[in-house]
Structures are given as C-alpha cells and as structure tokens.
Design an enzyme around this catalytic site. Structure first.
Site, PDB file in Angstrom:
ATOM      1  N   CYS A 156       0.819  -1.223   0.000  1.00  0.00           N
ATOM      2  CA  CYS A 156       0.000   0.000   0.000  1.00  0.00           C
ATOM      3  C   CYS A 156       0.855   1.277   0.000  1.00  0.00           C
ATOM      4  O   CYS A 156       0.339   2.349  -0.300  1.00  0.00           O
ATOM      5  CB  CYS A 156      -0.936   0.011   1.194  1.00  0.00           C
ATOM      6  SG  CYS A 156      -2.260  -1.188   1.004  1.00  0.00           S
TER       7      CYS A 156
HETATM    8  N1  COA Z   1     -20.138  -9.101   8.395  1.00  0.00           N
HETATM    9  C1  COA Z   1     -20.602  -9.193   9.656  1.00  0.00           C
HETATM   10  N2  COA Z   1     -19.812  -9.415  10.723  1.00  0.00           N
HETATM   11  C2  COA Z   1     -18.487  -9.569  10.507  1.00  0.00           C
HETATM   12  C3  COA Z   1     -17.928  -9.495   9.212  1.00  0.00           C
HETATM   13  C4  COA Z   1     -18.812  -9.257   8.138  1.00  0.00           C
HETATM   14  N3  COA Z   1     -18.356  -9.151   6.861  1.00  0.00           N
HETATM   15  N4  COA Z   1     -16.591  -9.678   9.298  1.00  0.00           N
HETATM   16  C5  COA Z   1     -16.309  -9.872  10.590  1.00  0.00           C
HETATM   17  N5  COA Z   1     -17.449  -9.824  11.333  1.00  0.00           N
HETATM   18  C6  COA Z   1     -17.592  -9.978  12.779  1.00  0.00           C
HETATM   19  C7  COA Z   1     -16.459 -10.797  13.360  1.00  0.00           C
HETATM   20  O1  COA Z   1     -16.758 -12.160  13.296  1.00  0.00           O
HETATM   21  C8  COA Z   1     -16.425 -10.275  14.778  1.00  0.00           C
HETATM   22  O2  COA Z   1     -17.438 -10.906  15.512  1.00  0.00           O
HETATM   23  P1  COA Z   1     -17.233 -11.252  17.078  1.00  0.00           P
HETATM   24  O3  COA Z   1     -17.040  -9.929  17.765  1.00  0.00           O
HETATM   25  O4  COA Z   1     -18.512 -11.934  17.443  1.00  0.00           O
HETATM   26  O5  COA Z   1     -16.023 -12.117  17.156  1.00  0.00           O
HETATM   27  C9  COA Z   1     -16.801  -8.805  14.669  1.00  0.00           C
HETATM   28  O6  COA Z   1     -17.504  -8.700  13.417  1.00  0.00           O
HETATM   29  C10 COA Z   1     -15.612  -7.874  14.661  1.00  0.00           C
HETATM   30  O7  COA Z   1     -14.652  -8.348  13.703  1.00  0.00           O
HETATM   31  P2  COA Z   1     -13.248  -7.652  13.515  1.00  0.00           P
HETATM   32  O8  COA Z   1     -12.501  -8.349  12.428  1.00  0.00           O
HETATM   33  O9  COA Z   1     -12.573  -7.538  14.845  1.00  0.00           O
HETATM   34  O10 COA Z   1     -13.716  -6.203  12.998  1.00  0.00           O
HETATM   35  P3  COA Z   1     -12.969  -4.837  13.031  1.00  0.00           P
HETATM   36  O11 COA Z   1     -13.798  -3.880  13.783  1.00  0.00           O
HETATM   37  O12 COA Z   1     -11.532  -4.961  13.411  1.00  0.00           O
HETATM   38  O13 COA Z   1     -13.039  -4.396  11.490  1.00  0.00           O
HETATM   39  C11 COA Z   1     -11.552  -4.275   9.586  1.00  0.00           C
HETATM   40  C12 COA Z   1     -12.403  -5.161  10.506  1.00  0.00           C
HETATM   41  C13 COA Z   1     -10.784  -5.149   8.632  1.00  0.00           C
HETATM   42  C14 COA Z   1     -12.505  -3.359   8.830  1.00  0.00           C
HETATM   43  C15 COA Z   1     -10.597  -3.414  10.450  1.00  0.00           C
HETATM   44  O14 COA Z   1      -9.953  -4.214  11.390  1.00  0.00           O
HETATM   45  C16 COA Z   1      -9.571  -2.672   9.651  1.00  0.00           C
HETATM   46  O15 COA Z   1      -9.866  -1.942   8.712  1.00  0.00           O
HETATM   47  N6  COA Z   1      -8.284  -2.752  10.080  1.00  0.00           N
HETATM   48  C17 COA Z   1      -7.196  -2.020   9.484  1.00  0.00           C
HETATM   49  C18 COA Z   1      -6.859  -2.679   8.227  1.00  0.00           C
HETATM   50  C19 COA Z   1      -5.858  -1.941   7.404  1.00  0.00           C
HETATM   51  O16 COA Z   1      -5.695  -0.768   7.448  1.00  0.00           O
HETATM   52  N7  COA Z   1      -5.195  -2.694   6.605  1.00  0.00           N
HETATM   53  C20 COA Z   1      -4.327  -2.183   5.664  1.00  0.00           C
HETATM   54  C21 COA Z   1      -4.582  -3.024   4.481  1.00  0.00           C
HETATM   55  S1  COA Z   1      -3.740  -2.439   3.152  1.00  0.00           S
END
Ligand code: COA
Length: 373
Positions: A156
């Site tokens: 990225c």
């Molecule tokens: N739909 C519904 N629920 C979902 C889901 C979906 N598509 N994906 C995950 N969940 C659930 C999970 O199972 C989890 O449930 P639980 O609390 O019962 O265990 C809950 O939602 C939270 O999941 P989590 O993965 O911890 O979510 P988050 O708040 O961390 O958001 C991202 C996920 C990926 C959006 C976030 O972590 C993020 O953007 N991180 C930074 C990533 C980044 O910048 N990366 C750089 C890449 S280039």
C-alpha cells in the site's frame, strides 16, 4: 539541491461499481450454498457453518459504501466469486498496463508534458500481473517514453516510495522527468469468500508526473518539500502468492495465496507507527500539524484516518483537511492517497502545504510533504 515537483496527476476509475448490499447478497448466497452442500458435516459437528456478512457491519467497521471493479459479473456470481479477466495474448497490451496508461495520459496532459519527454517510468503497486518483463517497460514502449523503467512493490505504500525513487533519480541526474504509475487490480487478489475481508478492496489506477521545478510547465504543480519512509516487518497483512507456489501442487490454490490480514492487530500496531512517522517528519521540517492544510492519507479505514488526523491535530479534522474517498473507492492499496490528492488539491493556493501518507503491508509507511507552487 534541485527542487522537485509533482506537475500532474491522473486517475482511471473502472466502469463498474459494486454496492455493499450487492456484495453481501452474493456472499450470503455463497454461504447458503456452502452450508447446504456441507449440511451433514455441519449437523454432526465436524464442520463449522459459514456466517452471513452484513452491509451494516461493513459501513460501521470500515466506512466503505461501494467499490469500483474491472469486472462485476464474476465477483457477484456465488458459484465463482472472482472477477472474469480473460487472458490476453503476449502481443496485446496487458490489463495492468492498459489502466496504468489511462491514468498516465491524464497526468501527462495536466503536466503539459509529452510522453517522449518522460525518461523514467516507475510502476509502483501491490500486485504485479506477471514476473517479467516489467509492466513499466511495457508502458514505456506503449507511450513512447525514452530512458528506462522498472516495477516496484511496497504494497500500500508503493506510491509514496515510488515518488521518492523518482525524485532521487532526478536529483542524481539519472532522469529528468518521471511517471510514477499505480495500477491496482486488487479484486484479483481479494478472497471474495472470506467474510472478514471480502468488502475491503477496489480497483483503480493513478499516475503522477515528477520532474525538476526548473522547466516545469504545469500551472498546478506541487513542490516536494521532503519525504520520510519507514518499514518494519509484520505478518499481519500477507499474501503468499509467488513463483514458488508452482513447486507445491497441493497448496498452490489455497487461500493464503490471496490477501489476508489480522485487521485488529493491524489497527493497533500500524496506527502508532503512522503517527510517529508523520510526527517526526513534521518536526524535521520544523512544521506544526496545523501548518498542513490537507492530509491525503492512505484510504483503508475511515476510523483509522480520523484517529490518525485527530491525534496529529489535537482535535477533530474537518472534511477539507482530511478528504475521504474510501467510501466510494474502498481500499485501493497504493493508489488511495493519490486519488485523494488528485481529486482534492486544485483549490489549494500557492504556499499552501499538504501531506500525503501511505501505510500498509510490510509494515510500510511513507510521508511526503508538498507545497503548492
Ligand atoms: N459481516 C458481519 N460481521 C463480521 C464481518 C462481516 N463481513 N466480518 C467480521 N465480522 C464480525 C467478526 O466475526 C467479529 O465478531 P465477534 O465480535 O462476534 O467475534 C466482529 O464482526 C468484529 O470483527 P473484527 O474483524 O474484529 O472487525 P474490526 O472492527 O476490526 O473491522 C476491519 C475489521 C478489517 C474493517 C478493520 O480491522 C480494519 O480496517 N483494520 C485495518 C486494516 C488496514 O488498514 N489494513 C491495511 C490493508 S492495506
């Protein structure tokens, strides 16, 4: 020291957009099919059923509402869930080059440069379509540029690292005028069957013309006041695709050959790194966060960007200070901060300063401070 400017930018947006609802509908159909196919194993407890995705989760967790893609049909087909991108003959322009060229032509026009005046082409992106010959050399030949070209990948952060490499090449006398191109077909490396990440990415291409300020013809140029780069190894964003996959037939097509991440950990570990790189960069340049009129940040997650900007400014940023494009483009990997720059820089006045920052896998962080000429 030679002053270097960004004299033009370009943006190619693919023709198809997928809303969260469309994506979730296809994903949930896939879940139903999978759970029905495996109902016996699920019933006897040997297999965990897949869970539905939801648009509410996606918007709340990421801020993403929709994404552009090069092919919509294949992604939304629950039996397929990957874009349909037909292979092209070696004699045809490759797709990565094609979208890169579209962005590059716009950047050249804005910079008032002809392709033959470019003597360095850098293709800087997360996913290269092939091992070799370099996409950059194909684009160099297609556009009719002189000099040399090469591909580079810092995930990225590729765009800011690419700008740094172009500026260094110009300062050292190896090049006079460079194109830095970020073609990102992220939909081909995304696992649309993975609930945790199926909504994250979108396709796009961006391009920048980088040259010495002396001789620049553009009336919308930005001087590069300084840049700072940092990398720190992490497995929390990883893709094991590579040329050696071919040596392991059993695991060649497994899901680790696509994008995967531990989003929570990335959030926790990357944000402080981004904050410290930008903070140190501003200090080195003897600038305050409030001296920066615009923050063109990497576009992965809305909460992440708001958090980073708030930490720097000591208050909530407003929409002018922190333009957001991830709502409609999603995470476009290296191109995100360049899209924000391309769409939200024309109104800045001579002397106004802006900061472009990319961050992501590696980990990698780039910070570039710009000033409107
Ligand atoms: N739909 C519904 N629920 C979902 C889901 C979906 N598509 N994906 C995950 N969940 C659930 C999970 O199972 C989890 O449930 P639980 O609390 O019962 O265990 C809950 O939602 C939270 O999941 P989590 O993965 O911890 O979510 P988050 O708040 O961390 O958001 C991202 C996920 C990926 C959006 C976030 O972590 C993020 O953007 N991180 C930074 C990533 C980044 O910048 N990366 C750089 C890449 S280039």
């Amino acid at each position: 020291m030679t002053d270097i400017v960004i004299s033009g930018s370009g943006l190619y947006t693919p023709p198809h957009s997928i809303s969260n609802d469309e994506l979730v509908q296809a994903f949930n159909q896939y879940v139903d099919r999978y759970n029905t196919r495996h109902k016996d194993e699920i019933a006897d407890g040997t297999l965990t059923p897949l869970e539905y995705s939801s648009s509410e989760f996606i918007i709340k967790a990421s801020g993403i509402k929709s994404r552009f893609v090069v092919d919509k049909e294949g992604i939304l087909d629950p039996r397929r869930m990957r874009p349909k991108i037909p292979e092209r003959a070696d004699e045809e322009l490759s797709l990565l080059s094609e979208i890169g060229v579209a962005a590059a032509e716009q950047a050249l026009e804005r910079a008032r440069r002809k392709a033959e005046e470019i003597d360095l082409v850098i293709v800087a992106c997360s996913n290269l379509q092939r091992a070799y010959p370099a996409i950059a050399i194909e684009i160099q030949q297609h556009l009719g540029c002189s000099g040399y070209g090469y591909d580079m990948n810092v995930a990225c952060s590729s765009a800011t690292f690419g700008m740094g490499a172009a500026a260094d090449a110009i300062r050292s006398g190896n090049a006079r005028c460079a194109l830095v191109i970020n073609p990102e077909i992220t939909s081909a490396h995304l696992n649309f069957r993975d609930r945790d990440s199926h909504f994250i990415f979108g396709d796009v291409a961006t391009a920048l013309v980088v040259e010495a300020e002396a001789g620049c013809r553009s009336d919308s140029a930005f001087r590069i006041l300084g840049s700072k780069f940092k990398t720190q190894f992490s497995n929390n964003i990883r893709n094991n695709f590579g040329f050696m996959n071919n040596c392991h037939a059993e695991t060649r097509d497994s899901s680790d050959k696509l994008f995967r991440q531990n989003g929570r950990k990335v959030f926790k570990e990357l944000l402080p790194l981004v904050g410290s790189v930008i903070h140190e960069h501003l200090q080195q340049m003897q600038l305050q966060a409030s001296d920066i009129k615009r923050y063109w940040l990497h576009q992965a997650n809305l909460t992440m960007n708001l958090f980073a900007a708030k930490k720097l400014l000591g208050r909530e940023p407003n929409e002018q200070e922190l333009p957001i494009v991830l709502d409609r483009y999603a995470n476009t990997s290296s191109a995100g901060s360049v899209i924000a720059f391309h769409l939200y820089s024309d109104d800045l006045q001579p002397g106004d300063k802006g900061l472009m920052s990319s961050f992501g896998a590696g980990y990698s962080v780039g910070s570039v401070i710009l000033e409107r000429c």
